[in-house]
Design an enzyme around this catalytic site. Structure first.
Site, PDB file in Angstrom:
ATOM      1  N   HIS A   8       0.939  -1.173   0.140  1.00 21.09           N
ATOM      2  CA  HIS A   8       0.025  -0.132   0.027  1.00 21.09           C
ATOM      3  C   HIS A   8       0.748   1.222   0.027  1.00 21.09           C
ATOM      4  CE1 HIS A   8      -2.648   2.831   2.402  1.00 21.09           C
ATOM      5  NE2 HIS A   8      -3.336   2.433   1.365  1.00 21.09           N
ATOM      6  N   ARG A   9       0.720   1.965  -0.999  1.00 22.33           N
ATOM      7  CA  ARG A   9       1.825   3.003  -1.273  1.00 22.33           C
ATOM      8  C   ARG A   9       3.241   2.772  -1.310  1.00 22.33           C
ATOM      9  NH1 ARG A   9      -1.236   7.140   2.787  1.00 22.33           N
ATOM     10  NH2 ARG A   9      -3.384   6.540   2.531  1.00 22.33           N
ATOM     11  N   GLU A  35       0.472  -0.840  -4.718  1.00 23.55           N
ATOM     12  CA  GLU A  35      -0.541   0.214  -4.860  1.00 23.55           C
ATOM     13  C   GLU A  35      -0.172   1.494  -4.759  1.00 23.55           C
ATOM     14  OE1 GLU A  35      -3.863   2.786  -3.416  1.00 23.55           O
ATOM     15  OE2 GLU A  35      -2.041   2.388  -2.549  1.00 23.55           O
ATOM     16  N   ASP A  37      -0.934   5.957  -5.527  1.00 22.05           N
ATOM     17  CA  ASP A  37      -2.181   7.013  -5.598  1.00 22.05           C
ATOM     18  C   ASP A  37      -1.797   8.189  -6.994  1.00 22.05           C
ATOM     19  OD1 ASP A  37      -3.527   6.094  -3.370  1.00 22.05           O
ATOM     20  OD2 ASP A  37      -1.847   6.688  -2.354  1.00 22.05           O
ATOM     21  N   HIS A  50      -0.370  10.455  -2.249  1.00 29.01           N
ATOM     22  CA  HIS A  50      -1.802  10.324  -1.652  1.00 29.01           C
ATOM     23  C   HIS A  50      -2.585  11.329  -1.587  1.00 29.01           C
ATOM     24  CE1 HIS A  50      -4.632   9.718   1.420  1.00 29.01           C
ATOM     25  NE2 HIS A  50      -4.729   8.600   0.914  1.00 29.01           N
ATOM     26  N   GLU A 110      -4.441   3.949  -7.955  1.00 28.09           N
ATOM     27  CA  GLU A 110      -5.686   4.691  -7.520  1.00 28.09           C
ATOM     28  C   GLU A 110      -5.841   6.095  -8.159  1.00 28.09           C
ATOM     29  OE1 GLU A 110      -6.176   4.879  -3.254  1.00 28.09           O
ATOM     30  OE2 GLU A 110      -7.844   6.097  -3.569  1.00 28.09           O
ATOM     31  N   LYS A 112      -6.862   9.372  -7.787  1.00 24.90           N
ATOM     32  CA  LYS A 112      -7.322  10.182  -6.427  1.00 24.90           C
ATOM     33  C   LYS A 112      -8.207  11.294  -7.090  1.00 24.90           C
ATOM     34  CE  LYS A 112      -5.994   8.720  -2.610  1.00 24.90           C
ATOM     35  NZ  LYS A 112      -6.966   7.915  -2.134  1.00 24.90           N
ATOM     36  N   ASP A 232       0.644  -1.984   4.522  1.00 22.95           N
ATOM     37  CA  ASP A 232       1.935  -1.174   4.440  1.00 22.95           C
ATOM     38  C   ASP A 232       3.060  -2.001   4.944  1.00 22.95           C
ATOM     39  OD1 ASP A 232       0.098   1.294   4.464  1.00 22.95           O
ATOM     40  OD2 ASP A 232      -0.113   1.608   6.509  1.00 22.95           O
TER      41      ASP A 232
HETATM   42  O1  G3P Z   1      -6.505   1.753  -2.858  1.00 23.07           O
HETATM   43  C1  G3P Z   1      -6.649   1.335  -1.529  1.00 23.07           C
HETATM   44  C2  G3P Z   1      -6.221   2.338  -0.398  1.00 23.07           C
HETATM   45  O2  G3P Z   1      -5.013   2.920  -0.867  1.00 23.07           O
HETATM   46  C3  G3P Z   1      -7.558   3.303  -0.572  1.00 23.07           C
HETATM   47  O3  G3P Z   1      -7.473   4.364   0.428  1.00 23.07           O
HETATM   48  O4  G3P Z   1      -6.666   6.517   1.498  1.00 23.07           O
HETATM   49  O5  G3P Z   1      -5.030   4.870   1.292  1.00 23.07           O
HETATM   50  O6  G3P Z   1      -5.633   5.593  -0.700  1.00 23.07           O
HETATM   51  P1  G3P Z   1      -6.294   5.402   0.702  1.00 23.07           P
HETATM   52 MG    MG Z   2      -4.820   4.482  -2.297  1.00 25.54          MG
END
Ligand code: G3P
Ligand code: MG
Length: 250
Positions: A8-9, A35, A37, A50, A110, A112, A232
């Site tokens: 995640h990121r 993943e 953003d 993000h 993702e 944004k 994470d």
């Molecule tokens: O894509 C999953 C997750 O990243 C969505 O929420 O706010 O962490 O970008 P956020």
């Molecule tokens: Mg995200």
């Protein structure tokens, strides 16, 4: 099918989110995918961050949309996390695509665009991914239902996931996502139930869960047969999945 592990990121528990350091670490730790953003700069370049603003993760302030890529490239995107990362820079989507191209990793981009609905973000991002020949291992996702409708026109050959954070009632989630033309739902962990996973799978959509950082939560996702988790801490997730697999009845 085993549950895939998306960093995640990047491996954002151990390196500044959405930077090359976080992506490299996720790769070394054995993540199945990354993943990230994406937003648009003033000169319409997709960049990875993000927040809409640069305040939290750089040494400057303001909105991404008000800076050019050249200006954003001057910033320190790592010191906020730790002085050891002071040389980290904001990445363009192209830099990420160049990096991931020769690696066996899935990619979830993702969009944004739930707070700022960037004009043509869908087309710009889709065309960049296509130009690197990466459509077959990329998932596009968004919280924005209007963006999903636009993606249905452009990105018919790519999985399109609707992000859901909990404002919808359980019984409506699947129908809502299907009506919007999504091929997957990405849900906040708090929405997870076996019933929902089974319901999503009956429709042949995929279900992926964010943000899953606790080993007990990871095990719950694995046991329910979720298609992927976003974490994470990909190294801990890989270890947790190994443990889960070794305890499964043969
Ligand atoms: O894509 C999953 C997750 O990243 C969505 O929420 O706010 O962490 O970008 P956020
Ligand atoms: Mg995200």
């Amino acid at each position: 099918m085993p549950t895939n592990i998306f960093a995640h990121r990047g491996a954002s528990g151990h390196a500044p989110e959405n930077t090359m350091a976080a992506f490299e670490l996720a790769y070394r730790q054995g993540a199945d995918g990354i993943e990230t953003d994406v937003h648009l700069t003033k000169d319409n370049v997709p960049v990875l961050m993000h927040d809409e603003r640069i305040n939290r993760t750089t040494n400057s302030t303001g909105y991404i949309k008000d800076y050019t890529l050249t200006q954003l490239k001057q910033l320190d995107a790592g010191s906020w996390f730790s002085p050891a990362f002071s040389d980290s820079k904001i990445l363009s989507l192209d830099e990420m695509l160049t990096w991931i191209h020769d690696k066996a990793l899935y990619l979830n981009i993702e969009l944004k665009n739930n707070k700022i609905d960037y004009t043509n973000l869908e087309t710009i991002v889709y065309n960049r991914i296509a130009s690197y020949g990466l459509l077959h291992r990329t998932i596009l996702s968004t919280f924005n239902p209007n963006s999903m409708t636009r993606l249905n026109e452009i990105a018919t050959d790519t999985p399109r996931a609707l992000l859901l954070s909990g404002r919808h009632k359980h019984t409506q989630l699947v129908a809502y996502a299907m009506d919007l033309g999504a091929s997957a739902i990405h849900i906040k962990y708090q929405l997870l139930s076996r019933q929902l996973v089974d319901q999503v799978h009956q429709t042949h959509m995929a279900v992926r869960v964010f943000t899953v950082n606790k080993p007990a939560h990871m095990l719950r996702c694995f046991s329910m047969g979720c298609d992927a988790i976003f974490t994470d801490f990909p190294e801990a997730a890989v270890q947790s999945r190994r443990q889960f697999d070794s305890q499964k009845p043969k």
